[in-house]
Design a protein around this motif. Sequence first.
Motif, PDB file in Angstrom:
ATOM      1  N   HIS A  61       0.736  -1.349   0.106  1.00  0.00           N
ATOM      2  CA  HIS A  61       0.046  -0.159  -0.094  1.00  0.00           C
ATOM      3  C   HIS A  61       0.855   1.146   0.072  1.00  0.00           C
ATOM      4  O   HIS A  61       2.033   1.283  -0.049  1.00  0.00           O
ATOM      5  CB  HIS A  61      -1.031  -0.112   1.234  1.00  0.00           C
ATOM      6  N   GLY A  62       0.305   2.487  -0.122  1.00  0.00           N
ATOM      7  CA  GLY A  62       1.004   3.632  -0.265  1.00  0.00           C
ATOM      8  C   GLY A  62       1.498   4.699   0.906  1.00  0.00           C
ATOM      9  O   GLY A  62       1.807   5.645   0.806  1.00  0.00           O
ATOM     10  N   ASP A  63       1.344   3.915   2.059  1.00  0.00           N
ATOM     11  CA  ASP A  63       1.689   4.801   3.372  1.00  0.00           C
ATOM     12  C   ASP A  63       3.250   4.963   3.448  1.00  0.00           C
ATOM     13  O   ASP A  63       3.782   4.242   2.953  1.00  0.00           O
ATOM     14  CB  ASP A  63       1.327   4.108   4.682  1.00  0.00           C
ATOM     15  N   SER A  64       3.576   5.965   4.321  1.00  0.00           N
ATOM     16  CA  SER A  64       5.138   6.557   4.335  1.00  0.00           C
ATOM     17  C   SER A  64       5.909   5.382   4.836  1.00  0.00           C
ATOM     18  O   SER A  64       7.143   5.391   4.333  1.00  0.00           O
ATOM     19  CB  SER A  64       4.799   7.724   5.087  1.00  0.00           C
ATOM     20  N   ASP A  65       5.464   4.701   5.758  1.00  0.00           N
ATOM     21  CA  ASP A  65       6.310   3.584   6.263  1.00  0.00           C
ATOM     22  C   ASP A  65       6.498   2.318   5.544  1.00  0.00           C
ATOM     23  O   ASP A  65       6.908   1.257   6.049  1.00  0.00           O
ATOM     24  CB  ASP A  65       6.029   3.342   7.675  1.00  0.00           C
ATOM     25  N   ALA A  91       0.708   6.934  -2.700  1.00  0.00           N
ATOM     26  CA  ALA A  91       2.027   6.477  -2.621  1.00  0.00           C
ATOM     27  C   ALA A  91       2.802   7.741  -3.243  1.00  0.00           C
ATOM     28  O   ALA A  91       4.058   7.723  -3.007  1.00  0.00           O
ATOM     29  CB  ALA A  91       2.188   5.261  -3.546  1.00  0.00           C
ATOM     30  N   LYS A  92       2.012   8.538  -3.724  1.00  0.00           N
ATOM     31  CA  LYS A  92       2.817   9.752  -4.245  1.00  0.00           C
ATOM     32  C   LYS A  92       2.526  10.950  -3.317  1.00  0.00           C
ATOM     33  O   LYS A  92       2.903  12.170  -3.699  1.00  0.00           O
ATOM     34  CB  LYS A  92       2.197   9.989  -5.521  1.00  0.00           C
ATOM     35  N   GLY A  93       2.119  10.688  -2.067  1.00  0.00           N
ATOM     36  CA  GLY A  93       1.881  11.545  -1.233  1.00  0.00           C
ATOM     37  C   GLY A  93       0.599  12.218  -0.968  1.00  0.00           C
ATOM     38  O   GLY A  93       0.564  13.242  -0.182  1.00  0.00           O
ATOM     39  N   GLY A  94      -0.173  11.950  -1.594  1.00  0.00           N
ATOM     40  CA  GLY A  94      -1.885  12.050  -1.240  1.00  0.00           C
ATOM     41  C   GLY A  94      -2.273  12.119  -0.174  1.00  0.00           C
ATOM     42  O   GLY A  94      -1.790  11.268   0.711  1.00  0.00           O
ATOM     43  N   LYS A  95      -3.419  12.926   0.406  1.00  0.00           N
ATOM     44  CA  LYS A  95      -3.924  12.952   1.491  1.00  0.00           C
ATOM     45  C   LYS A  95      -4.407  11.651   1.911  1.00  0.00           C
ATOM     46  O   LYS A  95      -5.042  10.677   0.968  1.00  0.00           O
ATOM     47  CB  LYS A  95      -4.921  14.046   1.579  1.00  0.00           C
ATOM     48  N   LYS A  96      -4.424  11.187   3.116  1.00  0.00           N
ATOM     49  CA  LYS A  96      -5.139   9.851   3.669  1.00  0.00           C
ATOM     50  C   LYS A  96      -5.981  10.337   4.697  1.00  0.00           C
ATOM     51  O   LYS A  96      -5.964  11.398   5.358  1.00  0.00           O
ATOM     52  CB  LYS A  96      -4.161   8.773   4.125  1.00  0.00           C
ATOM     53  N   PRO A  97      -7.366   9.655   4.980  1.00  0.00           N
ATOM     54  CA  PRO A  97      -8.093   9.881   5.861  1.00  0.00           C
ATOM     55  C   PRO A  97      -7.626   9.869   7.249  1.00  0.00           C
ATOM     56  O   PRO A  97      -6.489   9.469   7.740  1.00  0.00           O
ATOM     57  CB  PRO A  97      -9.066   8.636   6.001  1.00  0.00           C
ATOM     58  N   SER A  98      -7.872  10.642   8.428  1.00  0.00           N
ATOM     59  CA  SER A  98      -7.468  10.914   9.479  1.00  0.00           C
ATOM     60  C   SER A  98      -7.585   9.785  10.354  1.00  0.00           C
ATOM     61  O   SER A  98      -6.838   9.416  11.144  1.00  0.00           O
ATOM     62  CB  SER A  98      -8.101  12.249  10.198  1.00  0.00           C
ATOM     63  N   GLY A  99      -8.698   8.981  10.220  1.00  0.00           N
ATOM     64  CA  GLY A  99      -8.939   7.959  11.061  1.00  0.00           C
ATOM     65  C   GLY A  99      -9.244   8.002  12.341  1.00  0.00           C
ATOM     66  O   GLY A  99      -9.563   9.140  12.844  1.00  0.00           O
ATOM     67  N   VAL A 125       9.812   9.961   1.119  1.00  0.00           N
ATOM     68  CA  VAL A 125      10.265  10.264   0.076  1.00  0.00           C
ATOM     69  C   VAL A 125       9.222   9.399  -0.682  1.00  0.00           C
ATOM     70  O   VAL A 125       9.161   8.391  -0.703  1.00  0.00           O
ATOM     71  CB  VAL A 125      11.624   9.709  -0.375  1.00  0.00           C
ATOM     72  N   TRP A 126       8.216  10.429  -1.314  1.00  0.00           N
ATOM     73  CA  TRP A 126       6.933   9.706  -1.995  1.00  0.00           C
ATOM     74  C   TRP A 126       7.509   9.549  -3.558  1.00  0.00           C
ATOM     75  O   TRP A 126       8.549   9.868  -4.118  1.00  0.00           O
ATOM     76  CB  TRP A 126       5.789  10.934  -1.981  1.00  0.00           C
ATOM     77  N   LEU A 127       6.753   8.596  -4.063  1.00  0.00           N
ATOM     78  CA  LEU A 127       6.859   8.088  -5.429  1.00  0.00           C
ATOM     79  C   LEU A 127       6.626   9.277  -6.625  1.00  0.00           C
ATOM     80  O   LEU A 127       5.637  10.012  -6.331  1.00  0.00           O
ATOM     81  CB  LEU A 127       6.231   6.946  -5.889  1.00  0.00           C
ATOM     82  N   ARG A 128       7.428   9.373  -7.502  1.00  0.00           N
ATOM     83  CA  ARG A 128       7.070  10.106  -8.589  1.00  0.00           C
ATOM     84  C   ARG A 128       6.372   9.480  -9.768  1.00  0.00           C
ATOM     85  O   ARG A 128       5.634  10.138 -10.585  1.00  0.00           O
ATOM     86  CB  ARG A 128       8.204  10.794  -9.165  1.00  0.00           C
ATOM     87  N   GLU A 129       6.553   8.174  -9.828  1.00  0.00           N
ATOM     88  CA  GLU A 129       5.888   7.399 -10.869  1.00  0.00           C
ATOM     89  C   GLU A 129       5.741   6.248 -10.204  1.00  0.00           C
ATOM     90  O   GLU A 129       6.430   5.352  -9.457  1.00  0.00           O
ATOM     91  CB  GLU A 129       6.973   7.320 -11.962  1.00  0.00           C
ATOM     92  N   VAL A 130       4.562   5.150 -10.896  1.00  0.00           N
ATOM     93  CA  VAL A 130       4.449   4.085 -10.387  1.00  0.00           C
ATOM     94  C   VAL A 130       3.662   3.230 -11.338  1.00  0.00           C
ATOM     95  O   VAL A 130       3.301   3.924 -12.420  1.00  0.00           O
ATOM     96  CB  VAL A 130       3.427   4.117  -9.224  1.00  0.00           C
ATOM     97  N   VAL A 131       3.921   1.882 -11.359  1.00  0.00           N
ATOM     98  CA  VAL A 131       3.169   0.913 -12.247  1.00  0.00           C
ATOM     99  C   VAL A 131       1.971   0.495 -11.533  1.00  0.00           C
ATOM    100  O   VAL A 131       2.059  -0.070 -10.559  1.00  0.00           O
ATOM    101  CB  VAL A 131       4.306  -0.117 -12.504  1.00  0.00           C
ATOM    102  N   GLU A 132       0.866   0.820 -12.262  1.00  0.00           N
ATOM    103  CA  GLU A 132      -0.274   0.383 -11.276  1.00  0.00           C
ATOM    104  C   GLU A 132      -0.791  -1.258 -11.553  1.00  0.00           C
ATOM    105  O   GLU A 132      -0.492  -1.577 -12.608  1.00  0.00           O
ATOM    106  CB  GLU A 132      -1.605   1.386 -11.761  1.00  0.00           C
ATOM    107  N   VAL A 133      -1.170  -1.780 -10.476  1.00  0.00           N
ATOM    108  CA  VAL A 133      -1.667  -3.183 -10.435  1.00  0.00           C
ATOM    109  C   VAL A 133      -3.037  -3.361 -10.034  1.00  0.00           C
ATOM    110  O   VAL A 133      -3.342  -2.259  -9.515  1.00  0.00           O
ATOM    111  CB  VAL A 133      -0.702  -4.043  -9.610  1.00  0.00           C
ATOM    112  N   HIS A 134      -3.688  -4.603 -10.209  1.00  0.00           N
ATOM    113  CA  HIS A 134      -5.003  -4.622 -10.043  1.00  0.00           C
ATOM    114  C   HIS A 134      -5.032  -6.193  -9.195  1.00  0.00           C
ATOM    115  O   HIS A 134      -4.220  -7.139  -9.312  1.00  0.00           O
ATOM    116  CB  HIS A 134      -6.025  -4.543 -11.164  1.00  0.00           C
ATOM    117  N   ASP A 135      -6.180  -6.205  -8.699  1.00  0.00           N
ATOM    118  CA  ASP A 135      -6.256  -7.592  -7.896  1.00  0.00           C
ATOM    119  C   ASP A 135      -6.274  -8.656  -8.963  1.00  0.00           C
ATOM    120  O   ASP A 135      -6.914  -8.788 -10.051  1.00  0.00           O
ATOM    121  CB  ASP A 135      -7.729  -7.669  -7.134  1.00  0.00           C
ATOM    122  N   GLY A 136      -5.495  -9.785  -8.714  1.00  0.00           N
ATOM    123  CA  GLY A 136      -5.524 -11.059  -9.669  1.00  0.00           C
ATOM    124  C   GLY A 136      -4.239 -10.931 -10.507  1.00  0.00           C
ATOM    125  O   GLY A 136      -3.981 -11.931 -11.312  1.00  0.00           O
TER     126      GLY A 136
END
Length: 237
Positions: A61-65, A91-99, A125-136
């Motif tokens: 997943h895209g969390d900082s840790d 993963a690029k640093g977008g906001k996440k819910p406060s929870g 250090v957030w990603l600048r580019e990613v390869v997107e994947v999907h379930d399966g």
Amino acid sequence: MELAPSLRRIGSDIVSAYLVDSPDGVTVIDAGLPGHWRDLVAELRAMGRSLDDVRGVVLTHGDSDHVGFAERLRREHGVPVYVHAADAERAKGGKKPSGAKQRMRLGALLGFVTYSLRKGGARPVWLREVVEVHDGDVLDLPGEPHVIGMPGHSPGSIAVWVPAVDAVFVGDGLTTRHVLTGDVGPAPAPFTDEPAQAITSLRALLPTGATWVLPGHGAPYRDGVAAAVAAVEAAAR
């Protein structure tokens, strides 16, 4: 640290990442914190490998840790970084819910914060580019990682099943060491967007029959995926 032939862990029970070694190269599962870079280089050296042998990084997943050193590998060595489409912006640093409010113990919290700061967690250090994947999806990487959709902790959380090493890497789909309380054993992970959905998603792990269940936080679990899922479901109740 070698867990089994072709299966390694870097980091600690507080934050960890994993390496799958095969004749055609190395797949990294999660990237911990930025300061785990040195751990990665040292582990590769112990394996008789180098950064040039890394063929891809798969993020649960895209969390900082979990994004840690991934961008550095991508930028400096051309290593592609794979993340579920629903977590690409995260993963690029977008906001996440406060929870929701989290249960915690001071000692465990201080240990987590101290370790994170020591490993560069204050400056992700957030990603600048990613390869997107999907379930399966089955990725064309060493070990042929299988993508299992595990929404709940985040919309694009996944597990990564690698049959070649009899392991499923679950990220924060579950934890075996709660970073805020210090409790050990399979349990729901903290900082989860949709806790009920995360528990339901665990059922998707069962068809793997994997022996190793490898979380991003906590000790490796080797009593099998069915036992791990049952323990988390019991803890959630």
